[in-house]
Design a protein around this motif. Structure first.
Motif, PDB file in Angstrom:
ATOM      1  N   GLU A 121       0.822  -1.206   0.000  1.00  0.00           N
ATOM      2  CA  GLU A 121       0.000   0.000   0.000  1.00  0.00           C
ATOM      3  C   GLU A 121       0.860   1.261   0.000  1.00  0.00           C
ATOM      4  OE1 GLU A 121      -2.773  -0.321   3.219  1.00  0.00           O
ATOM      5  OE2 GLU A 121      -4.113  -1.649   2.098  1.00  0.00           O
ATOM      6  N   MET A 122       2.019   1.214   0.650  1.00  0.00           N
ATOM      7  CA  MET A 122       2.922   2.359   0.640  1.00  0.00           C
ATOM      8  C   MET A 122       3.593   2.521  -0.719  1.00  0.00           C
ATOM      9  SD  MET A 122       4.850   2.611   4.321  1.00  0.00           S
ATOM     10  CE  MET A 122       5.474   0.926   4.335  1.00  0.00           C
ATOM     11  N   ALA A 123       4.010   1.406  -1.300  1.00  0.00           N
ATOM     12  CA  ALA A 123       4.782   1.463  -2.541  1.00  0.00           C
ATOM     13  C   ALA A 123       3.914   1.557  -3.790  1.00  0.00           C
ATOM     14  CB  ALA A 123       5.673   0.228  -2.649  1.00  0.00           C
ATOM     15  N   CYS A 124       2.735   0.927  -3.761  1.00  0.00           N
ATOM     16  CA  CYS A 124       1.909   0.835  -4.972  1.00  0.00           C
ATOM     17  C   CYS A 124       0.602   1.611  -4.893  1.00  0.00           C
ATOM     18  CB  CYS A 124       1.586  -0.631  -5.259  1.00  0.00           C
ATOM     19  SG  CYS A 124       3.008  -1.737  -5.264  1.00  0.00           S
ATOM     20  N   SER A 125       0.205   2.026  -3.708  1.00  0.00           N
ATOM     21  CA  SER A 125      -1.069   2.688  -3.391  1.00  0.00           C
ATOM     22  C   SER A 125      -2.133   1.641  -3.093  1.00  0.00           C
ATOM     23  CB  SER A 125      -1.548   3.630  -4.494  1.00  0.00           C
ATOM     24  OG  SER A 125      -2.324   2.960  -5.449  1.00  0.00           O
ATOM     25  N   ALA A 126      -3.071   2.009  -2.228  1.00  0.00           N
ATOM     26  CA  ALA A 126      -4.091   1.067  -1.758  1.00  0.00           C
ATOM     27  C   ALA A 126      -5.017   0.606  -2.873  1.00  0.00           C
ATOM     28  CB  ALA A 126      -4.901   1.713  -0.630  1.00  0.00           C
ATOM     29  N   GLY A 145      11.754  -1.575 -11.107  1.00  0.00           N
ATOM     30  CA  GLY A 145      11.866  -1.064 -12.467  1.00  0.00           C
ATOM     31  C   GLY A 145      11.402   0.370 -12.616  1.00  0.00           C
ATOM     32  N   GLY A 146      10.844   0.947 -11.533  1.00  0.00           N
ATOM     33  CA  GLY A 146      10.380   2.331 -11.580  1.00  0.00           C
ATOM     34  C   GLY A 146       9.097   2.524 -12.357  1.00  0.00           C
ATOM     35  N   TYR A 147       8.239   1.453 -12.385  1.00  0.00           N
ATOM     36  CA  TYR A 147       7.029   1.523 -13.192  1.00  0.00           C
ATOM     37  C   TYR A 147       5.778   1.912 -12.405  1.00  0.00           C
ATOM     38  CZ  TYR A 147      10.046  -1.005 -16.404  1.00  0.00           C
ATOM     39  OH  TYR A 147      11.086  -1.368 -17.206  1.00  0.00           O
ATOM     40  N   LEU A 148       5.940   2.315 -11.174  1.00  0.00           N
ATOM     41  CA  LEU A 148       4.788   2.645 -10.342  1.00  0.00           C
ATOM     42  C   LEU A 148       4.676   4.153 -10.176  1.00  0.00           C
ATOM     43  CD1 LEU A 148       5.242  -0.059  -7.585  1.00  0.00           C
ATOM     44  CD2 LEU A 148       3.804  -0.174  -9.608  1.00  0.00           C
ATOM     45  N   ASN A 149       3.492   4.714 -10.418  1.00  0.00           N
ATOM     46  CA  ASN A 149       3.292   6.156 -10.267  1.00  0.00           C
ATOM     47  C   ASN A 149       3.616   6.627  -8.872  1.00  0.00           C
ATOM     48  OD1 ASN A 149       2.566   6.882 -12.842  1.00  0.00           O
ATOM     49  ND2 ASN A 149       0.371   6.681 -12.498  1.00  0.00           N
ATOM     50  N   SER A 150       3.182   5.847  -7.876  1.00  0.00           N
ATOM     51  CA  SER A 150       3.398   6.273  -6.497  1.00  0.00           C
ATOM     52  C   SER A 150       4.879   6.334  -6.163  1.00  0.00           C
ATOM     53  CB  SER A 150       2.684   5.324  -5.523  1.00  0.00           C
ATOM     54  OG  SER A 150       3.143   4.005  -5.702  1.00  0.00           O
ATOM     55  N   VAL A 151       5.649   5.408  -6.743  1.00  0.00           N
ATOM     56  CA  VAL A 151       7.091   5.426  -6.510  1.00  0.00           C
ATOM     57  C   VAL A 151       7.702   6.653  -7.171  1.00  0.00           C
ATOM     58  CG1 VAL A 151       9.253   4.238  -6.940  1.00  0.00           C
ATOM     59  CG2 VAL A 151       7.235   2.934  -6.309  1.00  0.00           C
ATOM     60  N   ARG A 152       7.265   6.918  -8.394  1.00  0.00           N
ATOM     61  CA  ARG A 152       7.766   8.096  -9.092  1.00  0.00           C
ATOM     62  C   ARG A 152       7.436   9.362  -8.305  1.00  0.00           C
ATOM     63  NH1 ARG A 152       4.827  10.606 -12.734  1.00  0.00           N
ATOM     64  NH2 ARG A 152       3.629   8.730 -13.200  1.00  0.00           N
TER      65      ARG A 152
END
Length: 219
Positions: free
Chosen positions: A53-58, A98-105
């Motif tokens: 949930e922190m890395a990808c969003s709930a 791979g940096g493919y998650l919006n929340s990570v960006r």
């Protein structure tokens, strides 16, 4: 939690899952397969869903898939459940790395912005209000550009992006007006009109932009 800490946590939980799986035991009775320590697996699930949930969003597909696997399923052994959860977890870990998650960006972008705003505060404390206002304005404009990109809106000049985002429902008219006022300070600073704003205006500008980032770029 920073992106580097999230990456480290992914690796820690991957190793913990492997430890649980390696301790599997054959099922008793006529059913084939293996069982694992269900209490240990439950504890891992709680830690894993918190990380996802922190890395990808709930609302991400990763979290939804993980929760779907958590649902009870007839004739499924605990070890089979572990393998299914591990597959979802690994998919999220791969996308994260791979940096493919919006929340990570957004998280990484927020870290950069936090650093720039700290620089603006230091400049302001040294009485360089013009430079502080320009840096804060750049952070604000870059944030609006990122929000437009996320919503499929065409990025442009700050005023246009501000109007388009408000029209799209990203924020209300009050926020739009506040951003317009901050843009005016930024423009005056960029054109060397230091007499048109005060140090207190820049302080308020930095505080507002920090809050705006927290509201709109948080994972």
């Amino acid at each position: 939690m920073s992106s580097s800490k999230l990456a480290r946590r992914f690796e820690e939980l991957r190793l913990q899952l492997e430890v649980i799986e390696k301790a599997k035991k054959p099922l008793q009775g006529s059913f084939p397969g293996y069982s694992v320590d269900e209490n240990a697996l439950l504890g891992w699930e709680i830690k894993a869903i918190n990380l996802l949930e922190m890395a990808c969003s709930a609302n991400s597909i990763h979290v939804k898939s993980f929760k779907k696997v958590q649902e009870p399923e007839a004739y499924r052994s605990s070890q089979e459940k572990l393998l299914q959860l591990g597959a979802v977890f690994d998919a999220a870990r791969e996308d994260f790395n791979g940096g493919y998650l919006n929340s990570v960006r957004h998280l990484i972008q927020s870290e950069v912005f936090d650093s720039e705003l700290e620089q603006a505060k230091e400049l302001l404390s040294a009485k360089y209000k013009v430079a502080a206002a320009v840096i804060t304005g750049v952070v604000l404009e870059t944030t609006l550009r990122q929000m437009c990109s996320d919503k499929g809106l065409l990025p442009g000049k700050l005023d246009k992006m501000n109007a388009d985002l408000a029209k799209s429902g990203a924020y209300n008219l009050q926020v739009q007006k506040r951003i317009t006022a901050l843009a005016d300070i930024r423009n005056n600073a960029a054109h060397g009109h230091a007499e048109k704003f005060r140090e207190d205006d820049v302080i308020e500008m930095i505080v507002y932009v920090e809050r705006f980032l927290a509201d709109h770029l948080a994972p």
